[in-house]
Design an enzyme around this catalytic site. Sequence first.
Site, PDB file in Angstrom:
ATOM      1  N   SER A 125       3.248   1.015 -10.545  1.00 19.56           N
ATOM      2  CA  SER A 125       2.223   1.124  -9.508  1.00 19.56           C
ATOM      3  C   SER A 125       1.760   2.567  -9.362  1.00 19.56           C
ATOM      4  O   SER A 125       2.535   3.512  -9.560  1.00 19.56           O
ATOM      5  CB  SER A 125       2.829   0.640  -8.190  1.00 19.56           C
ATOM      6  N   TYR A 150      10.281   0.521  -1.533  1.00 19.33           N
ATOM      7  CA  TYR A 150       9.496  -0.218  -2.530  1.00 19.33           C
ATOM      8  C   TYR A 150       8.997   0.743  -3.616  1.00 19.33           C
ATOM      9  O   TYR A 150       9.185   0.519  -4.812  1.00 19.33           O
ATOM     10  CB  TYR A 150       8.307  -0.933  -1.855  1.00 19.33           C
ATOM     11  N   LYS A 154       9.889   1.273  -7.878  1.00 23.87           N
ATOM     12  CA  LYS A 154       8.956   1.378  -9.015  1.00 23.87           C
ATOM     13  C   LYS A 154       9.320   2.592  -9.870  1.00 23.87           C
ATOM     14  O   LYS A 154       9.361   2.521 -11.096  1.00 23.87           O
ATOM     15  CB  LYS A 154       7.504   1.488  -8.516  1.00 23.87           C
TER      16      LYS A 154
END
Length: 341
Positions: A125, A150, A154
């Site tokens: 991302s 989160y 990644k």
Amino acid sequence: MKKTVLVSGGAGYIGSHVTVELVEAGYDVVIADNMSNCDDTCLRGVREITGRDLPFYRMDFCDAKAVEQLFSDVRIDAVIHFAAYKAVGESVAEPVKYYLNNLTSFLNVLDAARVHGCNVLFSSSATVYGEPDKLPVTEESPRQSATSPYGNTKQMCEDFLRDSVKAYPEKIRGIALRYFNPIGAHPSALIGELPRGVPNNLVPFITQTASGIRECLSIFGNDYPTPDGTCQRDYIDIVDLAKAHVCAVRRMLDGKMESGYEIFNIGTGRPVSVLELVNTFERVNGLKLNYRFAPRRAGDVTAIWADPSLAERKLGWKAGRSLDETLKSAWEWEKHIRGIK
Ligand code: UDP
């Protein structure tokens, strides 16, 4: 012989679109999903679009034995890993849940790839760039420390992949695709984004406001140092994004990679503000949206957009659908799932 691609999280928003594009490109696809964050709407949509009943494994990628069993039973040439939790706010409230799920599942994929030999595509991302100093961001732009668990997962999974490729070059090759903001739905309106509860992301909130499920869209902040005061993002059409995966898989399977681990930005290269997006949605769909300006949302960066030229040069991929088309498709999908004529 046809190559087989495993799509973990294949029943979800991005996974279902990628599955369709892979089938259309001639790959055999195996879908695996634990259905923890979706129902079977997109699975049914994939079946209808492709006319195929694809092999489906209901399984949890945190279950190491189940992952190993799948790789033993099926010869997998490449795996695309989507199976992960994705709500930024929830990850702040429940970091252990996020780390356990997102890291364990990917480590299990890497372990199976190390044993059986497999190409690995990781869905990363643009969040890894944080608030960039220079725009647009290239793959060389520095990663910044993540502002949520989160985002951290990644970054960590990118590193897991990089290190695994380095350690087991005969077994694993890997590509990380850094997505900007995926939006829209398949032109058939048979698959799309189905958020559970109140959407966090802008476009589902817009479509749900238009369909009357939400009363009013809050635009988070209109005092940012941008042309109209609202945040700028790089909104990438979901079908374009899905096609980038096909290009990346082909590059891995055709032995075209220039090193064992590669990273590509997947975006349009065009910044769009929240207000521009809202205005475009209203114009192309002939609707008026109820919206108001609200305070800034914690953790939002002011502006980020991609330099997608590396993907164009190396993957032969470029975003194609216009924002108008994409926002029409988002509304068609919303109408489809709500039964609106
Ligand atoms: N946004 C907004 N209202 C909403 C949801 C999002 O104004 O209800 C804004 C958000 O502040 C950001 C942009 O829309 O500037 C995109 O947010 P989203 O959550 O879709 O993606 P992000 O860029 O945060 O990953």
